[in-house]
Design a protein around this motif. Sequence first.
Motif, PDB file in Angstrom:
ATOM      1  N   ASP A 180       0.840  -1.208   0.000  1.00 58.94           N
ATOM      2  CA  ASP A 180       0.000   0.000   0.000  1.00 58.94           C
ATOM      3  C   ASP A 180       0.867   1.247   0.000  1.00 58.94           C
ATOM      4  O   ASP A 180       0.605   2.202  -0.736  1.00 58.94           O
ATOM      5  N   HIS A 181       1.907   1.253   0.812  1.00 63.25           N
ATOM      6  CA  HIS A 181       2.803   2.409   0.881  1.00 63.25           C
ATOM      7  C   HIS A 181       3.527   2.600  -0.454  1.00 63.25           C
ATOM      8  O   HIS A 181       3.648   3.722  -0.940  1.00 63.25           O
ATOM      9  N   SER A 182       3.974   1.513  -1.066  1.00 65.34           N
ATOM     10  CA  SER A 182       4.681   1.600  -2.345  1.00 65.34           C
ATOM     11  C   SER A 182       3.791   2.192  -3.425  1.00 65.34           C
ATOM     12  O   SER A 182       4.240   2.990  -4.241  1.00 65.34           O
ATOM     13  N   ARG A 183       2.524   1.792  -3.434  1.00 65.45           N
ATOM     14  CA  ARG A 183       1.591   2.343  -4.428  1.00 65.45           C
ATOM     15  C   ARG A 183       1.432   3.838  -4.228  1.00 65.45           C
ATOM     16  O   ARG A 183       1.408   4.608  -5.182  1.00 65.45           O
ATOM     17  N   LYS A 184       1.326   4.265  -2.970  1.00 68.00           N
ATOM     18  CA  LYS A 184       1.196   5.695  -2.695  1.00 68.00           C
ATOM     19  C   LYS A 184       2.447   6.440  -3.146  1.00 68.00           C
ATOM     20  O   LYS A 184       2.360   7.534  -3.709  1.00 68.00           O
ATOM     21  N   CYS A 185       3.614   5.873  -2.910  1.00 69.14           N
ATOM     22  CA  CYS A 185       4.859   6.512  -3.345  1.00 69.14           C
ATOM     23  C   CYS A 185       4.885   6.654  -4.864  1.00 69.14           C
ATOM     24  O   CYS A 185       5.300   7.676  -5.392  1.00 69.14           O
ATOM     25  N   SER A 186       4.442   5.620  -5.562  1.00 69.77           N
ATOM     26  CA  SER A 186       4.430   5.655  -7.027  1.00 69.77           C
ATOM     27  C   SER A 186       3.490   6.744  -7.530  1.00 69.77           C
ATOM     28  O   SER A 186       3.813   7.473  -8.457  1.00 69.77           O
ATOM     29  N   VAL A 187       2.318   6.837  -6.911  1.00 72.70           N
ATOM     30  CA  VAL A 187       1.345   7.851  -7.311  1.00 72.70           C
ATOM     31  C   VAL A 187       1.919   9.247  -7.098  1.00 72.70           C
ATOM     32  O   VAL A 187       1.843  10.116  -7.970  1.00 72.70           O
ATOM     33  N   CYS A 188       2.532   9.472  -5.932  1.00 76.87           N
ATOM     34  CA  CYS A 188       3.111  10.788  -5.638  1.00 76.87           C
ATOM     35  C   CYS A 188       4.269  11.110  -6.581  1.00 76.87           C
ATOM     36  O   CYS A 188       4.383  12.230  -7.069  1.00 76.87           O
ATOM     37  N   ALA A 189       5.123  10.137  -6.840  1.00 77.20           N
ATOM     38  CA  ALA A 189       6.263  10.363  -7.730  1.00 77.20           C
ATOM     39  C   ALA A 189       5.781  10.691  -9.141  1.00 77.20           C
ATOM     40  O   ALA A 189       6.319  11.584  -9.801  1.00 77.20           O
ATOM     41  N   THR A 190       4.749   9.990  -9.602  1.00 75.27           N
ATOM     42  CA  THR A 190       4.191  10.253 -10.929  1.00 75.27           C
ATOM     43  C   THR A 190       3.589  11.646 -10.986  1.00 75.27           C
ATOM     44  O   THR A 190       3.821  12.399 -11.934  1.00 75.27           O
ATOM     45  N   ALA A 191       2.816  11.997  -9.969  1.00 74.12           N
ATOM     46  CA  ALA A 191       2.196  13.323  -9.923  1.00 74.12           C
ATOM     47  C   ALA A 191       3.271  14.406  -9.904  1.00 74.12           C
ATOM     48  O   ALA A 191       3.157  15.421 -10.599  1.00 74.12           O
ATOM     49  N   HIS A 192       4.332  14.199  -9.120  1.00 75.86           N
ATOM     50  CA  HIS A 192       5.421  15.174  -9.049  1.00 75.86           C
ATOM     51  C   HIS A 192       6.085  15.340 -10.413  1.00 75.86           C
ATOM     52  O   HIS A 192       6.378  16.456 -10.845  1.00 75.86           O
TER      53      HIS A 192
END
Length: 57
Positions: free
Chosen positions: A20-32
């Motif tokens: 779950d944490h990894s998915r959130k990191c991926s989403v944030c990195a993509t958005a950034h």
Amino acid sequence: MTAAQELESQELTAWNAYLDHSRKCSVCATAHAYCGIAAVLLSNVRELRDAIGWGPR
């Protein structure tokens, strides 16, 4: 529940939390990354507009 089942349950819970944490990191990195690309494009549009003297600032 036996000790082995309890340990397996804890491992599964920890693994799911990690995923779950990894998915959130991926989403944030993509958005950034997309925000960075958008900022560059907007900057380029402003520079082009200023160069041709068109439109309000």
